[in-house]
Design a protein around this motif. Structure first.
Motif, PDB file in Angstrom:
ATOM      1  N   VAL A 121       4.545   4.322  -5.207  1.00  0.00           N
ATOM      2  CA  VAL A 121       4.910   3.748  -3.902  1.00  0.00           C
ATOM      3  C   VAL A 121       3.726   3.840  -2.941  1.00  0.00           C
ATOM      4  N   ALA A 122       3.048   4.990  -2.933  1.00  0.00           N
ATOM      5  CA  ALA A 122       1.895   5.180  -2.056  1.00  0.00           C
ATOM      6  C   ALA A 122       0.762   4.227  -2.431  1.00  0.00           C
ATOM      7  N   ALA A 123       0.574   3.993  -3.716  1.00  0.00           N
ATOM      8  CA  ALA A 123      -0.468   3.069  -4.161  1.00  0.00           C
ATOM      9  C   ALA A 123      -0.177   1.655  -3.671  1.00  0.00           C
ATOM     10  N   ALA A 134       1.062  13.817  -3.424  1.00  0.00           N
ATOM     11  CA  ALA A 134       1.881  13.761  -4.635  1.00  0.00           C
ATOM     12  C   ALA A 134       1.055  14.116  -5.866  1.00  0.00           C
ATOM     13  N   ASP A 135      -0.200  13.690  -5.883  1.00  0.00           N
ATOM     14  CA  ASP A 135      -1.108  14.007  -6.992  1.00  0.00           C
ATOM     15  C   ASP A 135      -1.283  15.521  -7.116  1.00  0.00           C
ATOM     16  N   PRO A 172     -10.537   5.660  -6.192  1.00  0.00           N
ATOM     17  CA  PRO A 172     -10.925   4.257  -6.024  1.00  0.00           C
ATOM     18  C   PRO A 172      -9.848   3.257  -6.426  1.00  0.00           C
ATOM     19  N   ASP A 173      -9.052   3.587  -7.436  1.00  0.00           N
ATOM     20  CA  ASP A 173      -8.006   2.674  -7.911  1.00  0.00           C
ATOM     21  C   ASP A 173      -6.726   3.482  -8.085  1.00  0.00           C
ATOM     22  N   VAL A 178      -2.080   6.033 -11.134  1.00  0.00           N
ATOM     23  CA  VAL A 178      -0.640   6.172 -11.393  1.00  0.00           C
ATOM     24  C   VAL A 178      -0.372   6.034 -12.890  1.00  0.00           C
ATOM     25  N   VAL A 179      -0.978   5.018 -13.503  1.00  0.00           N
ATOM     26  CA  VAL A 179      -0.806   4.811 -14.949  1.00  0.00           C
ATOM     27  C   VAL A 179      -1.295   6.039 -15.717  1.00  0.00           C
ATOM     28  N   ASP A 180      -2.435   6.582 -15.296  1.00  0.00           N
ATOM     29  CA  ASP A 180      -3.001   7.756 -15.947  1.00  0.00           C
ATOM     30  C   ASP A 180      -2.036   8.934 -15.871  1.00  0.00           C
TER      31      ASP A 180
END
Length: 230
Positions: A121-123, A134-135, A172-173, A178-180
């Motif tokens: 959501v943050a992304a 969150a990270d 940067p991305d 998120v996928v990671d």
């Protein structure tokens, strides 16, 4: 150049001052070996010496400040300390992750999944602050789910330092991150602790390389003016 500081609230002054000093030390605005004089820091933030002492005590517990004959000095060597911090974190977090894989319930991992969902959501919103929070909580959850109180306490003094490093790195991305994290969590939930720890190693190695590049670029630019706290 000294970055502007938010207006200090009546409560938590020591914590706010320690965070500002922590950022300045890690970024190199206050170089290694700088004497941290209480009076000068109090004047800088327009506070009494009490919260300054609290802040310096906290930074000393994190290894960013050292006491030499009752005088406090910055103790942060840049890249060598980054290497040391990440090697320590990997060892602590690997142990926490193995224990969490062994002990945590499905409900516990569902809570971690919600953190990944928050990152997504943050992304989408381009909200780096919420994403970083969150990270960091994603990784801290391993310690909580490990059920090992002293291991969690061993991580606690370094959490703020890594929060600053994460903020400095400015992912940067965020969508790729998120996928990671989702793939990481999926491996964890298989119950394969060895595979999870291998993924953690690669995850932290990538993060360390990124922050190292950020610090090296900042050093090359050398546009900052050291903060006078001596």
């Amino acid at each position: 150049m000294d970055a502007p500081m938010r207006t200090l609230r009546p409560l938590g002054l020591g914590e706010q001052i320690s965070q500002r000093l922590r950022i300045d030390i890690i970024s190199g605005a206050i170089p290694d070996g700088t004497h941290l004089a209480e009076d000068n820091i109090a004047a800088r933030f327009d506070v009494s010496r009490g919260p300054v002492r609290d802040a310096l005590r906290q930074l000393e517990s994190e290894g960013l400040v050292e006491n030499r004959r009752k005088r406090l000095f910055v103790s942060f060597l840049g890249l060598p300390d980054i290497e040391e911090l990440y090697s320590l974190r990997e060892n602590l977090e690997s142990m926490a992750l193995r224990l969490a894989v062994e002990r945590a319930s499905a409900k516990g991992w569902d809570a971690v999944q919600r953190l990944v969902d928050t990152m997504a959501v943050a992304a989408d919103a381009g909200d780096h602050e919420r994403f970083d929070e969150a990270d960091m909580e994603f990784h801290t959850s391993f310690y909580r789910l490990s059920g090992h109180r002293r291991l969690a306490e061993a991580w606690r003094p370094y959490q703020r330092t890594f929060e600053v490093l994460l903020e400095m790195s400015n992912t940067p991305d965020m969508h790729a991150a998120v996928v990671d994290h989702q793939e990481f969590l999926d491996i964890v939930r298989t119950g394969d602790a060895d595979a999870a720890v291998r993924r953690l190693h690669n995850h932290l190695l990538k993060a360390k390389r990124h922050i190292r590049d950020v610090i090296e670029r900042q050093a090359d630019l050398d546009e900052s003016v050291p903060v006078d706290v001596s």
